[in-house]
Design a protein around this motif. Structure first.
Motif, mmCIF file in Angstrom:
data_model
loop_
_atom_site.group_PDB
_atom_site.id
_atom_site.type_symbol
_atom_site.label_atom_id
_atom_site.label_comp_id
_atom_site.label_asym_id
_atom_site.label_seq_id
_atom_site.Cartn_x
_atom_site.Cartn_y
_atom_site.Cartn_z
ATOM 1 N N GLN A 1 0.819 -1.203 0.000
ATOM 2 C CA GLN A 1 0.000 0.000 0.000
ATOM 3 C C GLN A 1 0.855 1.255 0.000
ATOM 4 N N SER A 2 1.900 1.269 0.814
ATOM 5 C CA SER A 2 2.769 2.443 0.872
ATOM 6 C C SER A 2 3.533 2.632 -0.435
ATOM 7 N N ILE A 3 3.944 1.528 -1.072
ATOM 8 C CA ILE A 3 4.648 1.618 -2.355
ATOM 9 C C ILE A 3 3.725 2.200 -3.422
ATOM 10 N N PHE A 4 2.522 1.664 -3.494
ATOM 11 C CA PHE A 4 1.567 2.103 -4.522
ATOM 12 C C PHE A 4 1.166 3.561 -4.323
ATOM 13 N N LEU A 5 0.852 3.914 -3.087
ATOM 14 C CA LEU A 5 0.436 5.294 -2.814
ATOM 15 C C LEU A 5 1.590 6.274 -3.001
ATOM 16 N N SER A 6 2.822 5.829 -2.737
ATOM 17 C CA SER A 6 3.977 6.693 -2.972
ATOM 18 C C SER A 6 4.123 7.008 -4.460
ATOM 19 N N GLU A 7 3.928 5.979 -5.291
ATOM 20 C CA GLU A 7 3.957 6.195 -6.736
ATOM 21 C C GLU A 7 2.851 7.162 -7.156
ATOM 22 N N TYR A 8 1.666 6.939 -6.620
ATOM 23 C CA TYR A 8 0.530 7.791 -6.984
ATOM 24 C C TYR A 8 0.767 9.246 -6.558
ATOM 25 N N ILE A 9 1.202 9.440 -5.326
ATOM 26 C CA ILE A 9 1.416 10.796 -4.826
ATOM 27 C C ILE A 9 2.492 11.514 -5.632
ATOM 28 N N GLY A 10 3.549 10.788 -5.992
ATOM 29 C CA GLY A 10 4.615 11.388 -6.780
ATOM 30 C C GLY A 10 4.132 11.857 -8.144
ATOM 31 N N VAL A 11 3.364 11.007 -8.838
ATOM 32 C CA VAL A 11 2.845 11.373 -10.154
ATOM 33 C C VAL A 11 1.814 12.497 -10.035
ATOM 34 N N ALA A 12 0.883 12.352 -9.087
ATOM 35 C CA ALA A 12 -0.172 13.349 -8.918
ATOM 36 C C ALA A 12 0.405 14.715 -8.542
ATOM 37 N N ALA A 13 1.394 14.725 -7.658
ATOM 38 C CA ALA A 13 1.989 15.984 -7.227
ATOM 39 C C ALA A 13 2.726 16.673 -8.367
ATOM 40 N N SER A 14 3.437 15.904 -9.175
ATOM 41 C CA SER A 14 4.202 16.507 -10.274
ATOM 42 C C SER A 14 3.280 17.089 -11.345
ATOM 43 N N LEU A 15 2.225 16.358 -11.726
ATOM 44 C CA LEU A 15 1.294 16.876 -12.731
ATOM 45 C C LEU A 15 0.471 18.039 -12.178
ATOM 46 N N SER A 16 0.166 17.989 -10.887
ATOM 47 C CA SER A 16 -0.548 19.110 -10.260
ATOM 48 C C SER A 16 0.322 20.356 -10.244
ATOM 49 N N LEU A 17 1.615 20.179 -9.952
ATOM 50 C CA LEU A 17 2.542 21.302 -9.970
ATOM 51 C C LEU A 17 2.658 21.896 -11.362
ATOM 52 N N ALA A 18 2.697 21.025 -12.372
ATOM 53 C CA ALA A 18 2.762 21.502 -13.755
ATOM 54 C C ALA A 18 1.514 22.313 -14.096
ATOM 55 N N PHE A 19 0.357 21.862 -13.652
ATOM 56 C CA PHE A 19 -0.880 22.588 -13.922
ATOM 57 C C PHE A 19 -0.911 23.927 -13.190
ATOM 58 N N LEU A 20 -0.496 23.929 -11.936
ATOM 59 C CA LEU A 20 -0.519 25.163 -11.161
ATOM 60 C C LEU A 20 0.428 26.212 -11.732
ATOM 61 N N VAL A 21 1.590 25.768 -12.224
ATOM 62 C CA VAL A 21 2.541 26.711 -12.825
ATOM 63 C C VAL A 21 2.049 27.166 -14.195
ATOM 64 N N GLY A 22 1.576 26.214 -15.006
ATOM 65 C CA GLY A 22 1.188 26.539 -16.371
ATOM 66 C C GLY A 22 -0.136 27.273 -16.497
ATOM 67 N N VAL A 23 -1.090 26.970 -15.625
ATOM 68 C CA VAL A 23 -2.413 27.583 -15.698
ATOM 69 C C VAL A 23 -2.691 28.481 -14.498
ATOM 70 N N GLY A 24 -2.312 28.021 -13.312
ATOM 71 C CA GLY A 24 -2.640 28.758 -12.099
ATOM 72 C C GLY A 24 -2.022 30.149 -12.044
ATOM 73 N N ILE A 25 -0.727 30.246 -12.350
ATOM 74 C CA ILE A 25 -0.050 31.547 -12.273
ATOM 75 C C ILE A 25 -0.617 32.547 -13.284
ATOM 76 N N PRO A 26 -0.742 32.189 -14.580
ATOM 77 C CA PRO A 26 -1.338 33.153 -15.524
ATOM 78 C C PRO A 26 -2.770 33.545 -15.151
ATOM 79 N N THR A 27 -3.562 32.579 -14.684
ATOM 80 C CA THR A 27 -4.955 32.885 -14.335
ATOM 81 C C THR A 27 -5.027 33.864 -13.169
ATOM 82 N N MET A 28 -4.192 33.662 -12.168
ATOM 83 C CA MET A 28 -4.201 34.570 -11.014
ATOM 84 C C MET A 28 -3.684 35.954 -11.390
#
Length: 255
Positions: A84-111
């Motif tokens: 469970q910890s291995i799987f969730l670690s993979e998920y959190i890593g991928v989700a966090a990186s794509l979320s960061l990409a979205f926040l930088v690419g869309v969030g900053i210009p929108t704000m």
């Protein structure tokens, strides 16, 4: 954040595809807001891109990453770490990186150009949409060991939510047009995270009149704080339940 999550996150953040994805979102966002003096038109144009590109990139990249990391996951499974910890670690890593990409690419210009409630709802909706399709990607990848089948399933999921579902809903509306379906539409909207994100943003832009009587029902519901909280809660469910089911399957399957 454990060491596995940090490793996955740092590895993906340096990925050229993720960097290009971030730059693409930023270029598109700045262009939409710069070329039109009306921020509403910029938000609407950006919303159309978010609803198509963000889910597609999220589900495809996450599925490919999971299959490419399978040997690494097998190696970690031989260590004194819970699945469970291995799987969730993979998920959190991928989700966090794509979320960061979205926040930088869309969030900053929108704000910068439209830092109002409408812009904030757009950012939150896009962020939850990213997380939900990452969850669906991990569910698709864990169901089958075959990479081709997993990729096909991921594409089918995106195609269904992006295109097919709206056609099915329109068919229901035409078939039962003599009945009051406004409240039924609220329930049907909750079954598609893409539609839910779209309507949340549109209702904040005060263009519900273009959606007829159903738009009036949406406006009455989503314009209230209660309705917005319910909608965000449903989107959170779309984030949580696929990854929870995927974790359960991963814990039971043979690697």
């Amino acid at each position: 954040m454990n060491k596995v999550t940090k490793y996955v996150l740092y590895d993906i953040v340096r990925n050229r595809f993720v960097m290009g994805y971030t730059l693409l979102l930023a270029a598109v966002s700045f262009s939409f807001f710069s070329f039109d003096p009306d921020p509403n038109k910029g938000l609407l144009s950006l919303l159309n891109i978010i609803l198509m590109v963000v889910p597609l990139v999220s589900i495809i990249f996450s599925t490919i990453h999971f299959y490419n990391s399978y040997e690494f996951i097998e190696l970690l499974s031989a260590q004194p770490l819970s699945r469970q910890s291995i799987f969730l670690s993979e998920y959190i890593g991928v989700a966090a990186s794509l979320s960061l990409a979205f926040l930088v690419g869309v969030g900053i210009p929108t704000m910068l150009f439209e830092g109002t409630e409408r812009g904030i709802v757009l950012i939150i909706s896009g962020l939850l949409l990213t997380l939900s399709f990452v969850s669906l990607a991990f569910l698709a990848a864990v169901i089958t060991r075959d990479k081709a089948k997993g990729m096909g399933l991921a594409l089918v999921i995106w195609f269904y939510f992006a295109l097919v579902y709206d056609g099915l809903v329109l068919g229901i509306l035409f078939s039962f047009s003599d009945y009051p379906l406004e409240k039924v539409m609220l329930f049907l909207t909750a079954l598609n995270p893409t539609d839910l994100a779209r309507i949340m943003v549109l209702m904040k832009m005060d263009i519900s009149a273009l959606m007829g009587f159903t738009g009036a029902v949406f406006q009455d519901f989503f314009s209230t704080n209660y309705g917005l909280i319910i909608a965000l809660s449903v989107l959170m469910v779309w984030v949580v339940w696929p990854v929870a089911l995927a974790t359960h399957i991963f814990n039971k399957k043979d690697l």
